[in-house]
Motif scaffolding. Structure first.
Motif, PDB file in Angstrom:
ATOM      1  N   VAL A 139       0.827  -1.209   0.000  1.00 56.23           N
ATOM      2  CA  VAL A 139       0.000   0.000   0.000  1.00 56.23           C
ATOM      3  C   VAL A 139       0.860   1.258   0.000  1.00 56.23           C
ATOM      4  O   VAL A 139       2.017   1.244   0.423  1.00 56.23           O
ATOM      5  CB  VAL A 139      -0.934   0.031   1.234  1.00 56.23           C
ATOM      6  CG1 VAL A 139      -1.921  -1.110   1.175  1.00 56.23           C
ATOM      7  CG2 VAL A 139      -0.134  -0.020   2.533  1.00 56.23           C
ATOM      8  N   LYS A 140       0.262   2.348  -0.476  1.00 53.28           N
ATOM      9  CA  LYS A 140       0.949   3.637  -0.478  1.00 53.28           C
ATOM     10  C   LYS A 140       0.705   4.409   0.812  1.00 53.28           C
ATOM     11  O   LYS A 140       1.381   5.403   1.075  1.00 53.28           O
ATOM     12  CB  LYS A 140       0.501   4.470  -1.679  1.00 53.28           C
ATOM     13  CG  LYS A 140       0.904   3.863  -3.027  1.00 53.28           C
ATOM     14  CD  LYS A 140       0.577   4.798  -4.177  1.00 53.28           C
ATOM     15  CE  LYS A 140       1.036   4.203  -5.511  1.00 53.28           C
ATOM     16  NZ  LYS A 140       0.783   5.124  -6.651  1.00 53.28           N
ATOM     17  N   HIS A 141      -0.271   3.952   1.589  1.00 53.08           N
ATOM     18  CA  HIS A 141      -0.534   4.520   2.914  1.00 53.08           C
ATOM     19  C   HIS A 141      -1.142   3.425   3.779  1.00 53.08           C
ATOM     20  O   HIS A 141      -2.013   2.682   3.312  1.00 53.08           O
ATOM     21  CB  HIS A 141      -1.488   5.712   2.827  1.00 53.08           C
ATOM     22  CG  HIS A 141      -1.478   6.565   4.060  1.00 53.08           C
ATOM     23  ND1 HIS A 141      -2.156   6.214   5.213  1.00 53.08           N
ATOM     24  CD2 HIS A 141      -0.854   7.747   4.333  1.00 53.08           C
ATOM     25  CE1 HIS A 141      -1.962   7.147   6.127  1.00 53.08           C
ATOM     26  NE2 HIS A 141      -1.180   8.090   5.628  1.00 53.08           N
ATOM     27  N   PRO A 142      -0.710   3.301   5.026  1.00 48.09           N
ATOM     28  CA  PRO A 142      -1.192   2.192   5.865  1.00 48.09           C
ATOM     29  C   PRO A 142      -2.650   2.312   6.272  1.00 48.09           C
ATOM     30  O   PRO A 142      -3.298   1.305   6.579  1.00 48.09           O
ATOM     31  CB  PRO A 142      -0.269   2.260   7.092  1.00 48.09           C
ATOM     32  CG  PRO A 142       0.172   3.689   7.139  1.00 48.09           C
ATOM     33  CD  PRO A 142       0.294   4.128   5.718  1.00 48.09           C
ATOM     34  N   ASP A 143      -3.178   3.527   6.291  1.00 52.07           N
ATOM     35  CA  ASP A 143      -4.579   3.723   6.680  1.00 52.07           C
ATOM     36  C   ASP A 143      -5.490   3.726   5.458  1.00 52.07           C
ATOM     37  O   ASP A 143      -5.077   4.160   4.378  1.00 52.07           O
ATOM     38  CB  ASP A 143      -4.746   5.052   7.429  1.00 52.07           C
ATOM     39  CG  ASP A 143      -4.097   5.034   8.798  1.00 52.07           C
ATOM     40  OD1 ASP A 143      -3.973   3.933   9.368  1.00 52.07           O
ATOM     41  OD2 ASP A 143      -3.710   6.111   9.290  1.00 52.07           O
ATOM     42  N   PRO A 144      -6.732   3.282   5.626  1.00 55.25           N
ATOM     43  CA  PRO A 144      -7.684   3.353   4.512  1.00 55.25           C
ATOM     44  C   PRO A 144      -7.948   4.803   4.125  1.00 55.25           C
ATOM     45  O   PRO A 144      -7.982   5.691   4.986  1.00 55.25           O
ATOM     46  CB  PRO A 144      -8.945   2.699   5.088  1.00 55.25           C
ATOM     47  CG  PRO A 144      -8.489   1.907   6.262  1.00 55.25           C
ATOM     48  CD  PRO A 144      -7.314   2.630   6.822  1.00 55.25           C
ATOM     49  N   LEU A 145      -8.149   5.043   2.840  1.00 56.72           N
ATOM     50  CA  LEU A 145      -8.540   6.376   2.394  1.00 56.72           C
ATOM     51  C   LEU A 145     -10.016   6.624   2.705  1.00 56.72           C
ATOM     52  O   LEU A 145     -10.427   7.763   2.930  1.00 56.72           O
ATOM     53  CB  LEU A 145      -8.287   6.539   0.897  1.00 56.72           C
ATOM     54  CG  LEU A 145      -6.828   6.352   0.422  1.00 56.72           C
ATOM     55  CD1 LEU A 145      -6.698   6.738  -1.040  1.00 56.72           C
ATOM     56  CD2 LEU A 145      -5.870   7.160   1.275  1.00 56.72           C
ATOM     57  N   ILE A 146     -10.794   5.549   2.708  1.00 52.54           N
ATOM     58  CA  ILE A 146     -12.203   5.618   3.103  1.00 52.54           C
ATOM     59  C   ILE A 146     -12.492   4.437   4.013  1.00 52.54           C
ATOM     60  O   ILE A 146     -12.120   3.305   3.703  1.00 52.54           O
ATOM     61  CB  ILE A 146     -13.155   5.581   1.892  1.00 52.54           C
ATOM     62  CG1 ILE A 146     -12.881   6.746   0.939  1.00 52.54           C
ATOM     63  CG2 ILE A 146     -14.608   5.629   2.351  1.00 52.54           C
ATOM     64  CD1 ILE A 146     -13.748   6.722  -0.308  1.00 52.54           C
ATOM     65  N   SER A 147     -13.161   4.698   5.103  1.00 53.55           N
ATOM     66  CA  SER A 147     -13.544   3.645   6.038  1.00 53.55           C
ATOM     67  C   SER A 147     -15.003   3.828   6.413  1.00 53.55           C
ATOM     68  O   SER A 147     -15.364   4.854   7.010  1.00 53.55           O
ATOM     69  CB  SER A 147     -12.663   3.687   7.294  1.00 53.55           C
ATOM     70  OG  SER A 147     -13.055   2.716   8.232  1.00 53.55           O
ATOM     71  N   ASP A 148     -15.832   2.852   6.024  1.00 53.79           N
ATOM     72  CA  ASP A 148     -17.261   2.895   6.316  1.00 53.79           C
ATOM     73  C   ASP A 148     -17.900   4.205   5.838  1.00 53.79           C
ATOM     74  O   ASP A 148     -18.672   4.841   6.554  1.00 53.79           O
ATOM     75  CB  ASP A 148     -17.514   2.700   7.803  1.00 53.79           C
ATOM     76  CG  ASP A 148     -18.950   2.278   8.097  1.00 53.79           C
ATOM     77  OD1 ASP A 148     -19.676   1.950   7.142  1.00 53.79           O
ATOM     78  OD2 ASP A 148     -19.350   2.307   9.270  1.00 53.79           O
ATOM     79  N   GLY A 149     -17.541   4.628   4.630  1.00 49.47           N
ATOM     80  CA  GLY A 149     -18.134   5.816   4.029  1.00 49.47           C
ATOM     81  C   GLY A 149     -17.511   7.130   4.441  1.00 49.47           C
ATOM     82  O   GLY A 149     -17.882   8.186   3.927  1.00 49.47           O
ATOM     83  N   THR A 150     -16.555   7.109   5.373  1.00 49.96           N
ATOM     84  CA  THR A 150     -15.916   8.334   5.864  1.00 49.96           C
ATOM     85  C   THR A 150     -14.537   8.492   5.239  1.00 49.96           C
ATOM     86  O   THR A 150     -13.700   7.593   5.340  1.00 49.96           O
ATOM     87  CB  THR A 150     -15.781   8.307   7.394  1.00 49.96           C
ATOM     88  OG1 THR A 150     -17.074   8.160   7.979  1.00 49.96           O
ATOM     89  CG2 THR A 150     -15.146   9.600   7.901  1.00 49.96           C
ATOM     90  N   VAL A 151     -14.306   9.631   4.612  1.00 53.28           N
ATOM     91  CA  VAL A 151     -13.024   9.906   3.965  1.00 53.28           C
ATOM     92  C   VAL A 151     -11.971  10.258   5.007  1.00 53.28           C
ATOM     93  O   VAL A 151     -12.225  11.045   5.928  1.00 53.28           O
ATOM     94  CB  VAL A 151     -13.163  11.064   2.951  1.00 53.28           C
ATOM     95  CG1 VAL A 151     -11.816  11.398   2.324  1.00 53.28           C
ATOM     96  CG2 VAL A 151     -14.164  10.713   1.872  1.00 53.28           C
ATOM     97  N   ASN A 152     -10.802   9.660   4.887  1.00 52.16           N
ATOM     98  CA  ASN A 152      -9.697   9.912   5.807  1.00 52.16           C
ATOM     99  C   ASN A 152      -8.876  11.088   5.287  1.00 52.16           C
ATOM    100  O   ASN A 152      -7.966  10.931   4.480  1.00 52.16           O
ATOM    101  CB  ASN A 152      -8.823   8.660   5.928  1.00 52.16           C
ATOM    102  CG  ASN A 152      -7.792   8.771   7.036  1.00 52.16           C
ATOM    103  OD1 ASN A 152      -7.390   9.873   7.423  1.00 52.16           O
ATOM    104  ND2 ASN A 152      -7.342   7.635   7.548  1.00 52.16           N
ATOM    105  N   GLU A 153      -9.209  12.284   5.749  1.00 55.37           N
ATOM    106  CA  GLU A 153      -8.544  13.498   5.274  1.00 55.37           C
ATOM    107  C   GLU A 153      -7.069  13.515   5.657  1.00 55.37           C
ATOM    108  O   GLU A 153      -6.237  14.034   4.916  1.00 55.37           O
ATOM    109  CB  GLU A 153      -9.245  14.737   5.832  1.00 55.37           C
ATOM    110  CG  GLU A 153     -10.705  14.891   5.408  1.00 55.37           C
ATOM    111  CD  GLU A 153     -10.849  15.233   3.932  1.00 55.37           C
ATOM    112  OE1 GLU A 153      -9.826  15.542   3.291  1.00 55.37           O
ATOM    113  OE2 GLU A 153     -11.980  15.183   3.424  1.00 55.37           O
ATOM    114  N   LYS A 154      -6.750  12.943   6.809  1.00 51.64           N
ATOM    115  CA  LYS A 154      -5.358  12.930   7.258  1.00 51.64           C
ATOM    116  C   LYS A 154      -4.497  12.086   6.328  1.00 51.64           C
ATOM    117  O   LYS A 154      -3.380  12.488   5.971  1.00 51.64           O
ATOM    118  CB  LYS A 154      -5.267  12.390   8.676  1.00 51.64           C
ATOM    119  CG  LYS A 154      -3.842  12.315   9.238  1.00 51.64           C
ATOM    120  CD  LYS A 154      -3.846  11.786  10.643  1.00 51.64           C
ATOM    121  CE  LYS A 154      -2.415  11.643  11.175  1.00 51.64           C
ATOM    122  NZ  LYS A 154      -1.625  10.664  10.386  1.00 51.64           N
TER     123      LYS A 154
END
Length: 220
Positions: free
Chosen positions: A154-169
């Motif tokens: 992956v290019k980032h360890p956190d999901p870009l979207i989780s349960d419909g919520t965008v991960n702005e960080k």
């Protein structure tokens, strides 16, 4: 003799109460317990200890607050499931200490994580240097997850979207924004980001899972 029998009965009742309360609050591994979970368990154990050791007090005086705490934990857990911001407040956020070999010294200092601790964790993964690390993530439960460069997909360890919520960080870390993500998902045939259950940005493209279960306004 009667005093010992009463103590045995109390111990039996307390055991049953603990099992029922923990079953009501759901299954979680010890390493996944949040600060809120730990506080609830500590208070419950203290109440139960008092009810056992104080022979003059009725055990019902402990059972009522225990089940009240269990109900409170269920309600808050349901609320945390629905709100990402609330989860960040109660459970805390994970912190990336190493990104593509680069050590975030400010994050280490803020989280009081020493270089000795970091190197020890790196060596525990059979790695020799931070340069071999794609990501080192200090999870919200205090554990350090390390992804080696040669195994990280992956290019980032956190999901870009989780349960419909965008991960702005996560998007900020990648120097991207929501508009960019929306355009990329549209190329994948996804028009509404709120319909996405999970979105990861892998080196070979996007990994997307759509929601299959609609939100239900129930606690269980």
């Amino acid at each position: 003799m009667q005093e010992y029998l009463n103590l045995m009965v109390k111990c039996f009742v307390v055991y049953i109460v603990i099992v029922i309360a923990l079953r009501l609050m759901g299954k979680r591994e010890v390493g996944e317990l949040s600060v809120f979970d730990i506080v609830i368990y500590l208070v419950m154990s203290e109440l139960l200890a008092i009810s056992i050791t104080d022979a003059d007090e009725s055990i019902m005086k402990s059972l009522v607050p225990i089940f009240t705490l269990a109900f409170l934990q269920i309600v808050i857990s349901w609320f945390l499931l629905k709100s990402k911001k609330a989860r960040d407040v109660f459970d805390g956020k994970d912190v990336i200490l190493i990104h593509n070999g680069h050590i975030n010294q400010e994050a280490m200092q803020k989280n009081r994580y020493s270089m000795d601790d970091l190197m020890s964790q790196i060596r525990s993964k059979d790695l020799c240097s931070p340069d071999e690390v794609a990501f080192a993530v200090l999870e919200n439960n205090g554990t350090l997850s390390i992804l080696a460069k040669d195994k990280c997909k992956v290019k980032h360890p956190d999901p870009l979207i989780s349960d419909g919520t965008v991960n702005e960080k996560a998007l900020k870390d990648l120097h991207k924004d929501s508009a960019w993500l929306k355009r990329e998902l549209e190329k994948e045939g996804i028009e509404n980001m709120s319909d996405v259950f999970l979105c990861l940005w892998q080196k070979n493209g996007f990994f997307v899972i759509k929601k299959e279960i609609k939100s239900r306004n129930t606690l269980f």
